[in-house]
Design a protein around this motif. Structure first.
Motif, PDB file in Angstrom:
ATOM      1  N   UNK B  45      48.679 -15.354  41.229  1.00 49.54           N
ATOM      2  CA  UNK B  45      48.870 -14.271  40.633  1.00 49.54           C
ATOM      3  C   UNK B  45      49.562 -13.206  41.221  1.00 49.54           C
ATOM      4  N   UNK B  46      50.174 -12.671  40.049  1.00 45.71           N
ATOM      5  CA  UNK B  46      50.944 -11.390  40.461  1.00 45.71           C
ATOM      6  C   UNK B  46      50.458 -10.052  39.985  1.00 45.71           C
ATOM      7  N   UNK B  47      50.581  -9.041  41.007  1.00 43.34           N
ATOM      8  CA  UNK B  47      49.689  -7.493  40.716  1.00 43.34           C
ATOM      9  C   UNK B  47      51.091  -6.779  40.170  1.00 43.34           C
ATOM     10  N   UNK B  48      50.968  -6.298  39.159  1.00 45.62           N
ATOM     11  CA  UNK B  48      52.046  -5.156  38.549  1.00 45.62           C
ATOM     12  C   UNK B  48      51.238  -4.067  38.714  1.00 45.62           C
ATOM     13  N   UNK B  49      51.776  -3.151  39.826  1.00 43.53           N
ATOM     14  CA  UNK B  49      51.123  -1.676  39.909  1.00 43.53           C
ATOM     15  C   UNK B  49      51.548  -0.737  38.974  1.00 43.53           C
ATOM     16  N   UNK B  50      50.585  -0.206  38.199  1.00 46.52           N
ATOM     17  CA  UNK B  50      51.284   1.030  37.448  1.00 46.52           C
ATOM     18  C   UNK B  50      50.990   2.199  38.365  1.00 46.52           C
ATOM     19  N   UNK B  51      51.819   3.075  38.835  1.00 44.41           N
ATOM     20  CA  UNK B  51      51.277   4.392  39.614  1.00 44.41           C
ATOM     21  C   UNK B  51      50.780   5.634  39.071  1.00 44.41           C
ATOM     22  N   UNK B  52      50.281   5.369  37.901  1.00 38.60           N
ATOM     23  CA  UNK B  52      49.772   6.329  36.935  1.00 38.60           C
ATOM     24  C   UNK B  52      48.268   5.823  36.438  1.00 38.60           C
ATOM     25  N   UNK B  53      47.447   6.802  35.862  1.00 44.75           N
ATOM     26  CA  UNK B  53      46.388   6.456  35.257  1.00 44.75           C
ATOM     27  C   UNK B  53      46.464   5.600  33.919  1.00 44.75           C
ATOM     28  N   UNK B  54      45.583   5.050  33.460  1.00 44.44           N
ATOM     29  CA  UNK B  54      45.629   4.395  32.202  1.00 44.44           C
ATOM     30  C   UNK B  54      45.873   5.189  31.096  1.00 44.44           C
ATOM     31  N   UNK B  55      46.894   4.486  30.059  1.00 45.35           N
ATOM     32  CA  UNK B  55      46.870   5.468  28.958  1.00 45.35           C
ATOM     33  C   UNK B  55      48.223   5.991  28.705  1.00 45.35           C
ATOM     34  N   UNK B  56      48.940   6.110  29.983  1.00 40.73           N
ATOM     35  CA  UNK B  56      50.159   6.775  29.594  1.00 40.73           C
ATOM     36  C   UNK B  56      51.529   5.877  29.355  1.00 40.73           C
ATOM     37  N   UNK B  57      52.610   6.314  29.258  1.00 38.85           N
ATOM     38  CA  UNK B  57      53.787   5.543  29.057  1.00 38.85           C
ATOM     39  C   UNK B  57      54.069   4.321  30.038  1.00 38.85           C
ATOM     40  N   UNK B  58      54.002   4.439  31.112  1.00 38.60           N
ATOM     41  CA  UNK B  58      54.172   3.277  32.151  1.00 38.60           C
ATOM     42  C   UNK B  58      53.322   2.303  32.143  1.00 38.60           C
ATOM     43  N   UNK B  59      51.947   3.010  31.763  1.00 37.10           N
ATOM     44  CA  UNK B  59      50.721   2.004  31.608  1.00 37.10           C
ATOM     45  C   UNK B  59      50.825   1.070  30.417  1.00 37.10           C
ATOM     46  N   UNK B  88      51.626  12.015  41.771  1.00 40.20           N
ATOM     47  CA  UNK B  88      52.808  12.137  40.602  1.00 40.20           C
ATOM     48  C   UNK B  88      53.426  10.683  40.975  1.00 40.20           C
ATOM     49  N   UNK B  89      52.577   9.547  41.052  1.00 44.03           N
ATOM     50  CA  UNK B  89      53.309   8.303  41.175  1.00 44.03           C
ATOM     51  C   UNK B  89      53.774   7.809  42.444  1.00 44.03           C
ATOM     52  N   UNK B  90      53.544   8.635  43.586  1.00 44.51           N
ATOM     53  CA  UNK B  90      54.057   8.223  44.912  1.00 44.51           C
ATOM     54  C   UNK B  90      52.896   7.220  45.502  1.00 44.51           C
ATOM     55  N   UNK B  91      51.805   7.478  45.309  1.00 39.39           N
ATOM     56  CA  UNK B  91      50.681   6.645  45.785  1.00 39.39           C
ATOM     57  C   UNK B  91      51.046   5.099  45.433  1.00 39.39           C
ATOM     58  N   UNK B  92      51.151   4.855  44.360  1.00 42.91           N
ATOM     59  CA  UNK B  92      51.362   3.488  43.919  1.00 42.91           C
ATOM     60  C   UNK B  92      52.635   2.897  44.451  1.00 42.91           C
ATOM     61  N   UNK B  93      53.687   3.516  44.209  1.00 42.83           N
ATOM     62  CA  UNK B  93      54.952   2.955  44.904  1.00 42.83           C
ATOM     63  C   UNK B  93      54.893   2.817  46.133  1.00 42.83           C
ATOM     64  N   UNK B  94      54.276   3.883  46.992  1.00 41.65           N
ATOM     65  CA  UNK B  94      54.453   3.742  48.512  1.00 41.65           C
ATOM     66  C   UNK B  94      53.482   2.502  48.829  1.00 41.65           C
ATOM     67  N   UNK B  95      52.408   2.308  48.228  1.00 44.96           N
ATOM     68  CA  UNK B  95      51.744   0.914  48.322  1.00 44.96           C
ATOM     69  C   UNK B  95      52.701  -0.344  48.348  1.00 44.96           C
ATOM     70  N   UNK B  96      53.365  -0.288  47.059  1.00 45.60           N
ATOM     71  CA  UNK B  96      53.914  -1.517  46.740  1.00 45.60           C
ATOM     72  C   UNK B  96      55.271  -1.545  47.829  1.00 45.60           C
ATOM     73  N   UNK B  97      55.753  -0.324  48.279  1.00 44.68           N
ATOM     74  CA  UNK B  97      56.974  -0.215  49.139  1.00 44.68           C
ATOM     75  C   UNK B  97      56.378  -1.083  50.588  1.00 44.68           C
ATOM     76  N   UNK B  98      55.166  -0.833  50.648  1.00 43.62           N
ATOM     77  CA  UNK B  98      54.796  -1.480  52.118  1.00 43.62           C
ATOM     78  C   UNK B  98      54.079  -2.751  52.045  1.00 43.62           C
ATOM     79  N   UNK B  99      54.103  -3.268  50.705  1.00 39.89           N
ATOM     80  CA  UNK B  99      53.190  -4.307  50.545  1.00 39.89           C
ATOM     81  C   UNK B  99      54.210  -5.601  50.723  1.00 39.89           C
TER      82      UNK B  99
END
Lengths: 504, 344
Positions: B45-59, B88-99
């Motif tokens: 399985x591949x995880x697609x991380x959305x660095x924002x809460x559910x309901x927004x445009x990226x989500x 502001x989205x940095x948490x999710x991207x930072x996690x993937x950046x180090x994944x």
């Protein structure tokens, strides 16, 4: 208007409408009972479920989930001191002490009755101002936000009477925590110590779960492992939910006031049920003939909190209808849902055919909560048994549920750490007589006070605070709250002297 | 849950090995990485991380795309959407950046925010090091005033600012898009911070602030409703009538046209991209990119997107990497200005 409402009701109740709404109500009650994910979060999670539904049923479903979670949340707030949803936090303040006194059923009855009346009054107010929605929404700007937040902070004085120093100290700590996050001028990170986690500030949910539920479970487990939550068993007669309903009717002044507060706070985008319930709780304590009973099992406290956080949802619909701007997280999700269904939101809603959607929103705002209230009344009496389970069995179970709930909100382990830290903080505060309420009110309102202050200064300047009628009226209320009592006594004394009488 | 975490640990060990290999092979900062996919990527399985809460445009985009990625990937592995919001989205991207750089974790994000944060020094992420998989969609930014405001075009605002000295901007914080575009327009501004675009728009309508800038798609409903008036489009005009907001954008000048600076808008508009961690092997990027391009042109996805008023505007991996690099280069020219605004 009546025709429109009836037509909307018929559309909502067209099969499979009732089934869809019932599922929504049950889902809302469930997420409400579980700490952590609340009504707003649940609507977001369940949004995809509605893709295949008719727009009107999607409205019914999402509204059912979002609005009935508060009725689920009150159960855990009262029985085990866990606010299922942040707007229920103020309910714990008197609801849980009532449970310890063996009055859980009465508290549940009062909370449910308060919720129902709050929901109805919220919708009545909404319908009353429907023609002037835009004017109402535009009447509130930064100075008004500031005054509303300030009036909440002032409540701390009323709620910590007799222990003002420790109360202010607790509030100060709350403010310090509230200032962590993005600064209100540039939105740059502040007091974050290089931690991305702290950018959004300390989230209310883990803090609340820790301060109230965590602290309580620690106390329950450590001291009286074999004792249950209920301390005093009234041998003569167990409290009934009907007692709570009667108490709500008697406290009609509190109910009306709380509904008004809830509605107005709901109109303001960005703040919602949590602020409304604390403001209303503080106001009730302030207006009560026996303010000293608050926090020790005053049924009015439960009524004030639950009425306000349900009336709030009527107000929150205003900016959504008027401008397509959500009055809260739940409305934001609802709007996304409507847009995905091709229903235009915003001013065009009030014109022509779309008026049906407005009425459907109004009916869906009310109907599911009536059903939810009946369910709560039906199961509430049985749920009370929970409070007679020995602490050594109850505490570990509740702790696990609370921790999982906190984690589930944002899939964040750090949220769990925050909840644990606040559990010990709350435990220590309770043991040493510091006010957890003062801390929470400051934490809830701190950011709003600061931001609206800067916004006012940047746009209106200092004159903004004293040149706008609503802001001035609120300021006068605040001053009366602070100095009204002493002033009144002074006036009486002077009068008494003038007439040559003896001072009272 | 436990299985995921164990496999994550395993994956990070693998990533470490791959990472050191990557560092050895491409020291010049070029993100291209050789590697072999002999194991037959993807196998799990591949995880697609959305660095924002559910309901927004990226989500919304992520949830729309995920099932189609599954359909078009070899082995039809599941693509799971996970919301990791914060900062502001940095948490999710930072996690993937180090994944793990093995294609098991990818993220949907936008280069503009990442580059601004890198300039401000608030993130450890080097946006140019992300491995672009593809662009999903693009939205210009729109500079708007209240419908009741006296200014019919940006020249009138510039005139007003010249007499009063500044305009009041309702914003959601200091971002490259407001600093750079207003500097290019010669507008001196004072910010009034709001929690989000909704509060900012209300403030415009009340007349408490003068001007604001947010993504065109997020303002579209308010523009259609006639509450706000669009003066300048920062980015490219919608070119096809199928694009959301095509009609409303007709006749609105772009930032490039107003300022005569070609290509400025393209670096400021919002590109929704999907990216993998630095050091992800080329063959993995290629497989993911092919699947993404196939998904975004899948008629079924296009139909679903249109129902939600969205339009995919795909760009392949190489093109997306170029978009990131263009954003880095352009915004870095304004680095001092951005830092200055932040420290005001």
């Amino acid at each position: 208007m009546i025709d429109g409402l009836i037509a909307a009701t018929i559309e909502l109740m067209a099969w499979p409408g009732p089934a869809i709404m019932l599922v929504g109500v049950l889902a809302g009650l469930l997420v409400g009972v579980l700490p952590g994910v609340g009504g707003a979060g649940a609507t977001a999670l369940l949004l995809p479920v509605t893709y295949a539904m008719e727009p009107v049923h999607a409205i019914g479903f999402l509204m059912a989930v979002g609005t009935s979670s508060g009725l689920g949340g009150q159960i855990t707030s009262i029985l085990v001191n866990i606010p299922g949803d942040p707007p229920n936090a103020a309910t714990t303040l008197d609801g849980y002490p009532m449970t310890r006194q063996g009055r859980a059923a009465e508290a549940l009855g009062a909370a449910t009755a308060g919720s129902v009346v709050g929901a109805v009054l919220g919708v009545v107010l909404l319908l009353a101002v429907l023609p002037i929605t835009r004017e109402i929404v535009l009447a509130f700007s930064y100075p008004e936000f500031f005054m509303i937040a300030l009036s909440g902070l002032v409540m701390i004085a009323a709620l910590t009477r007799g222990n003002t120093f420790k109360g202010l100290l607790s509030a100060g700590v709350g403010l310090l925590i509230a200032f962590i996050g993005l600064d209100p001028i540039n939105g740059a990170p502040r007091f974050t110590f290089g931690q991305l986690y702290l950018w959004d500030g300390i989230d209310l949910t883990p803090a609340l779960v820790g301060l109230f539920a965590g602290a309580e479970m620690l106390a329950l487990y450590q001291f009286r492992g074999d004792a249950s939550i209920v301390q005093v068993e009234d041998g003569a007669r167990r409290s009934r939910q009907l007692d709570g309903v009667v108490a709500t009717v008697r406290a009609w002044r509190t109910v009306v006031m709380s509904s008004l507060i809830g509605f107005v706070v709901g109109v303001i985008p960005g703040i919602g049920g949590t602020v409304a319930s604390f403001l209303s709780y503080g106001r009730a304590a302030r207006m009560s003939d026996h303010p000293e009973r608050f926090g020790k099992g005053a049924v009015e406290g439960v009524i004030a909190s639950e009425t306000a956080n349900d009336a709030d949802k009527g107000g929150a619909l205003l900016p959504t209808i008027a401008f397509g701007i959500p009055g809260g997280t739940m409305m934001a999700v609802l709007m996304v849902g409507l847009i995905l269904h091709g229903v235009p939101v915003g001013p065009s809603l009030m014109r022509g055919d779309n008026l049906t959607i407005v009425y459907a929103l109004v009916v869906a705002l009310l109907l599911p909560r009536m059903v939810a209230a009946l369910i709560v009344l039906a199961v509430g009496g049985r749920a009370v048994a929970l409070t007679r389970i020995p602490g050594s069995i109850l505490a570990p179970i509740i702790s696990v549920v609370a921790i999982v709930g906190v984690y589930a909100v944002r899939n964040s382990m750090l949220d769990v750490v925050v909840a644990l830290v606040f559990s010990y903080v709350g435990y220590a505060m309770q043991r040493h007589g510091f006010s957890r309420v003062a801390l929470i009110i400051a934490l809830v309102l701190g950011a709003l006070v600061e931001r609206s202050y800067h916004q006012t200064m940047a746009t209106f300047g200092p004159a903004g605070f004293i040149s706008r009628p609503i802001a001035v009226a609120l300021l006068v209320l605040i001053l009366l709250t602070l100095f009204g009592g002493p002033l009144l006594r002074l006036v009486r004394r002077i009068k008494a002297r003038d007439y040559g009488g003896t001072p009272a | 849950m436990r299985r995921t975490r164990m496999s994550l640990a395993l994956a990070s060990a693998l990533a470490l090995a791959l990472g050191t290999q990557a560092a050895a092979q491409s020291p010049a900062g070029s993100p291209a990485v050789d590697g072999d996919c002999e194991g037959g990527y993807p196998t799990r399985d591949i995880t697609l991380v959305v660095p924002y809460s559910p309901g927004g445009g990226f989500d919304t985009w992520a949830r729309l795309i995920a099932p189609f990625l599954t359909r078009h990937l070899p082995n039809q592995v599941n693509v799971l959407v996970e919301n990791r919001s914060g900062a502001g989205g940095l948490v999710g991207v930072t996690e993937v950046y180090g994944a793990a750089a093995d294609g098991s974790t990818i993220v949907i994000t936008e280069p503009g925010i990442l580059v601004t944060s890198a300039i401000a020094g608030t993130t450890i992420i080097d946006p140019a090091q992300l491995r672009a998989i593809g662009r999903v969609a693009v939205s210009p930014e729109a500079i708007v005033v209240a419908a009741g405001a006296p200014w019919q075009d940006i020249a009138a605002v510039q005139e007003h600012a010249a007499t009063t000295g500044f305009v009041r901007m309702a914003n959601g914080g200091i971002a490259a898009v407001n600093v750079v575009s207003f500097d290019a327009l010669g507008l001196n501004w004072e910010g009034v911070f709001h929690e989000g675009s909704s509060e900012s728009i209300l403030s415009l309508i009340r007349g408490d602030t003068d001007i604001s800038i947010f993504t065109y798609t997020s303002l579209l409903d308010n523009i259609k409703a006639g509450d706000v008036r669009m003066l300048v489009l920062v980015g490219t005009q919608p070119t096809s009538p199928e694009q959301p907001g095509f009609e409303e954008a007709q006749g609105v000048p772009t930032l490039d046209e107003v300022t005569g600076q070609e290509g400025l808008g393209a670096a400021l508009e919002q590109h929704r991209i999907i990216a993998a961690p630095p050091g992800t092997p080329d063959c993995v990027v290629d497989i993911l990119s092919d699947a993404l391009m196939a998904s975004l042109t899948d008629p079924e996805l296009v139909a679903q997107a249109r129902a939600a008023d969205l339009l995919p505007v795909p760009v392949d991996a190489a093109g997306t990497q170029a978009i990131i690099e263009n954003t880095v280069t352009t915004l870095n020219e304004y680095a001092d200005l951005i830092r200055e605004k932040l420290s005001e």
